[in-house]
Design an enzyme around this catalytic site. Structure first.
Site, PDB file in Angstrom:
ATOM      1  N   GLY A 134       2.095   2.610  10.565  1.00 24.26           N
ATOM      2  CA  GLY A 134       3.164   3.625  10.781  1.00 24.26           C
ATOM      3  C   GLY A 134       3.823   3.874  11.596  1.00 24.26           C
ATOM      4  O   GLY A 134       4.593   5.010  12.373  1.00 24.26           O
ATOM      5  N   SER A 191       3.497  -1.835  10.395  1.00 23.90           N
ATOM      6  CA  SER A 191       4.804  -2.436  10.674  1.00 23.90           C
ATOM      7  C   SER A 191       5.498  -3.504  10.564  1.00 23.90           C
ATOM      8  O   SER A 191       5.820  -3.572  10.873  1.00 23.90           O
ATOM      9  CB  SER A 191       5.207  -1.896  12.349  1.00 23.90           C
ATOM     10  OG  SER A 191       4.515  -0.277  12.766  1.00 23.90           O
ATOM     11  N   HIS A 220      -9.355   1.129   4.582  1.00 24.62           N
ATOM     12  CA  HIS A 220      -8.166   1.631   5.227  1.00 24.62           C
ATOM     13  C   HIS A 220      -8.447   2.579   6.457  1.00 24.62           C
ATOM     14  O   HIS A 220      -9.500   2.841   5.987  1.00 24.62           O
ATOM     15  CB  HIS A 220      -7.048   1.904   3.683  1.00 24.62           C
ATOM     16  CG  HIS A 220      -5.972   1.796   5.023  1.00 24.62           C
ATOM     17  ND1 HIS A 220      -5.422   2.717   5.807  1.00 24.62           N
ATOM     18  CD2 HIS A 220      -5.045   1.101   4.615  1.00 24.62           C
ATOM     19  CE1 HIS A 220      -4.081   2.669   6.547  1.00 24.62           C
ATOM     20  NE2 HIS A 220      -3.240   1.266   6.219  1.00 24.62           N
ATOM     21  N   ASN A 232       1.103  -0.887   0.661  1.00 22.98           N
ATOM     22  CA  ASN A 232      -0.132   0.237  -0.210  1.00 22.98           C
ATOM     23  C   ASN A 232       0.934   1.228   0.277  1.00 22.98           C
ATOM     24  O   ASN A 232       1.310   1.654   1.285  1.00 22.98           O
ATOM     25  CB  ASN A 232      -0.784   0.013   1.028  1.00 22.98           C
ATOM     26  CG  ASN A 232      -1.880   1.475   1.462  1.00 22.98           C
ATOM     27  OD1 ASN A 232      -2.063   2.092   0.651  1.00 22.98           O
ATOM     28  ND2 ASN A 232      -1.763   1.295   1.940  1.00 22.98           N
ATOM     29  N   TRP A 233       1.183   2.104  -1.189  1.00 27.58           N
ATOM     30  CA  TRP A 233       1.486   3.296  -0.917  1.00 27.58           C
ATOM     31  C   TRP A 233       1.354   4.366  -0.745  1.00 27.58           C
ATOM     32  O   TRP A 233       2.430   5.408  -0.543  1.00 27.58           O
ATOM     33  CB  TRP A 233       2.369   3.633  -2.615  1.00 27.58           C
ATOM     34  CG  TRP A 233       2.722   2.062  -3.454  1.00 27.58           C
ATOM     35  CD1 TRP A 233       3.836   0.998  -3.176  1.00 27.58           C
ATOM     36  CD2 TRP A 233       3.561   1.716  -4.316  1.00 27.58           C
ATOM     37  NE1 TRP A 233       3.812   0.084  -3.830  1.00 27.58           N
ATOM     38  CE2 TRP A 233       4.160   1.252  -4.944  1.00 27.58           C
ATOM     39  CE3 TRP A 233       3.417   3.534  -6.081  1.00 27.58           C
ATOM     40  CZ2 TRP A 233       4.715   0.286  -6.103  1.00 27.58           C
ATOM     41  CZ3 TRP A 233       4.527   3.098  -6.961  1.00 27.58           C
ATOM     42  CH2 TRP A 233       5.201   1.283  -7.218  1.00 27.58           C
ATOM     43  N   LYS A 234       0.204   4.117  -0.634  1.00 25.21           N
ATOM     44  CA  LYS A 234      -0.533   5.408   0.645  1.00 25.21           C
ATOM     45  C   LYS A 234       0.227   7.017  -0.520  1.00 25.21           C
ATOM     46  O   LYS A 234      -0.712   6.279  -1.786  1.00 25.21           O
ATOM     47  CB  LYS A 234       0.165   5.861   1.762  1.00 25.21           C
ATOM     48  CG  LYS A 234      -0.609   4.640   2.432  1.00 25.21           C
ATOM     49  CD  LYS A 234      -0.069   4.733   3.876  1.00 25.21           C
ATOM     50  CE  LYS A 234      -0.198   3.462   4.248  1.00 25.21           C
ATOM     51  NZ  LYS A 234      -0.185   3.101   6.217  1.00 25.21           N
ATOM     52  N   GLU A 270      -5.760  -5.281  10.362  1.00 19.73           N
ATOM     53  CA  GLU A 270      -4.699  -4.005  10.473  1.00 19.73           C
ATOM     54  C   GLU A 270      -4.922  -3.392  11.920  1.00 19.73           C
ATOM     55  O   GLU A 270      -5.801  -2.165  11.996  1.00 19.73           O
ATOM     56  CB  GLU A 270      -4.381  -2.360   9.625  1.00 19.73           C
ATOM     57  CG  GLU A 270      -3.853  -3.247   8.241  1.00 19.73           C
ATOM     58  CD  GLU A 270      -3.464  -2.652   6.718  1.00 19.73           C
ATOM     59  OE1 GLU A 270      -2.283  -2.631   7.031  1.00 19.73           O
ATOM     60  OE2 GLU A 270      -4.082  -1.892   7.015  1.00 19.73           O
ATOM     61  N   GLU A 279      -7.340   4.537   7.713  1.00 24.05           N
ATOM     62  CA  GLU A 279      -6.937   6.034   7.590  1.00 24.05           C
ATOM     63  C   GLU A 279      -7.837   6.960   6.653  1.00 24.05           C
ATOM     64  O   GLU A 279      -8.296   7.882   6.908  1.00 24.05           O
ATOM     65  CB  GLU A 279      -5.559   6.383   6.471  1.00 24.05           C
ATOM     66  CG  GLU A 279      -4.426   5.781   7.213  1.00 24.05           C
ATOM     67  CD  GLU A 279      -3.541   5.463   6.959  1.00 24.05           C
ATOM     68  OE1 GLU A 279      -3.124   5.271   5.741  1.00 24.05           O
ATOM     69  OE2 GLU A 279      -2.143   4.801   7.565  1.00 24.05           O
ATOM     70  N   GLY A 296       2.739  -1.148   4.000  1.00 25.57           N
ATOM     71  CA  GLY A 296       2.523   0.158   4.050  1.00 25.57           C
ATOM     72  C   GLY A 296       4.215   0.627   3.745  1.00 25.57           C
ATOM     73  O   GLY A 296       4.731   0.719   2.687  1.00 25.57           O
ATOM     74  N   GLY A 297       5.046   1.793   4.352  1.00 24.07           N
ATOM     75  CA  GLY A 297       5.859   2.465   4.668  1.00 24.07           C
ATOM     76  C   GLY A 297       6.863   1.390   3.602  1.00 24.07           C
ATOM     77  O   GLY A 297       7.922   1.596   2.798  1.00 24.07           O
TER      78      GLY A 297
HETATM   79  P1  PGA Z   1       2.656   0.646   7.543  1.00 26.49           P
HETATM   80  O1  PGA Z   1       1.155   1.111   7.487  1.00 26.49           O
HETATM   81  O2  PGA Z   1       2.945  -0.748   6.762  1.00 26.49           O
HETATM   82  O3  PGA Z   1       3.792   1.063   7.612  1.00 26.49           O
HETATM   83  O4  PGA Z   1       2.776   0.079   8.908  1.00 26.49           O
HETATM   84  C1  PGA Z   1       0.507  -0.257   6.715  1.00 26.49           C
HETATM   85  C2  PGA Z   1      -1.303  -0.064   5.928  1.00 26.49           C
HETATM   86  O5  PGA Z   1      -1.705   0.887   6.744  1.00 26.49           O
HETATM   87  O6  PGA Z   1      -1.446  -1.306   5.297  1.00 26.49           O
END
Ligand code: PGA
Length: 256
Positions: free
Chosen positions: A172, A213, A94, A9-11, A166, A96, A234-235
């Site tokens: 994050g 994470s 998600h 997930n590149w956000k 999640e 967010e 994510g990251g």
């Molecule tokens: P993260 O994000 O790996 O940076 O914690 C995961 C996500 O939000 O899908």
């Protein structure tokens, strides 16, 4: 056997030029790992170039959100019909989006239904926040999110979708859940809820990822758990030197 699935997930990161560079850097390495389904979820602006770059590989492409209507006067939105031309997956609900953009259990359910109607595989995100976790409400909250997201779906539809557990406190933050803890929520709460609603066969066929994470250092801990079928990353998905080892280790740890 459920095929493991690792999605990046590149956000809201990567310009088109940066997206092209990242995919070129990882494409051959990802293609060399065949026991895991790989999905890249760039921002809308890069879906088209990423789809073109991986079209002759078995890496798949996903969007990060979509509207529930096929088309209409919804300025700024992107419809499933548009995504269908570019990708096979779509992340829905998600945390967010729930936290900052008013996504609700009801809109998640509408989006899940429309994505399935158009043959897009939804990656449905659920997970509790820190306060809920500390108050011991994780099981009831996550179970409720699963019930709402799946409302009115048939067993056949449910068996084809992907769910990502999640915990919000792990996203994050560098503070991942433990493999054992994530395995319990995924097995007992998420698969358990699906088992109650749709029976064991459906519950056993749904792929459920862990997210929050995930890194090259902890992916094996998650993948070695029997109920965890992959990760939503994510990251670490923004860096080839992290995402490629995650995919490789996911394949290695699920090999019988
Ligand atoms: P993260 O994000 O790996 O940076 O914690 C995961 C996500 O939000 O899908």
């Amino acid at each position: 056997m459920r095929k493991p699935i690792i999605a990046g997930n590149w956000k809201m990161f990567k310009s088109v030029a940066e997206a092209i560079a990242l995919v070129r850097e990882m494409r051959a390495d990802l293609d060399a790992v065949c026991d895991v389904e790989k999905v890249l979820c760039p921002p809308f602006t890069s879906l088209s170039v990423v789809a073109e770059l991986v079209k002759d590989t078995d890496t798949r492409v996903g969007a990060q959100d979509m509207h529930w209507e096929d088309q209409g006067a919804f300025t700024g939105e992107v419809s499933p019909l548009m995504l269908k031309e570019l990708c096979q997956y779509v992340i829905i609900g998600h945390s967010e989006r729930r936290q900052y953009f008013g996504e609700t259990d009801e809109s998640v359910n509408r989006k899940v239904k429309t994505s399935l109607k158009h043959g897009l595989v939804p990656i449905v995100c659920v997970g509790e926040n820190l306060a809920q976790n500390e108050a011991g409400q994780t099981d009831s909250f996550v179970g409720g999110q699963v019930r709402s997201a799946l409302r009115d779906l048939t067993a056949a539809q449910v068996s084809g979708l992907v769910i990502a557990y999640e915990p919000i406190w792990a996203i994050g933050t560098g503070r991942a859940a433990t493999g054992v803890m994530a395995n319990r929520i995924i097995g007992t709460v998420i698969r358990g809820t699906i088992n109650l609603l749709y029976g064991a066969q459906t519950a056993q066929s749904v792929r459920i990822q862990y997210g929050g994470s995930v890194s090259p250092d902890n992916i094996s801990e998650f993948m070695s758990q029997p109920e965890i079928d992959g990760a939503l990353v994510g990251g670490a998905s923004l860096v080839a030197a992290k995402f490629v080892p995650i995919v490789r280790q996911a394949a290695a740890s699920k090999r019988p």
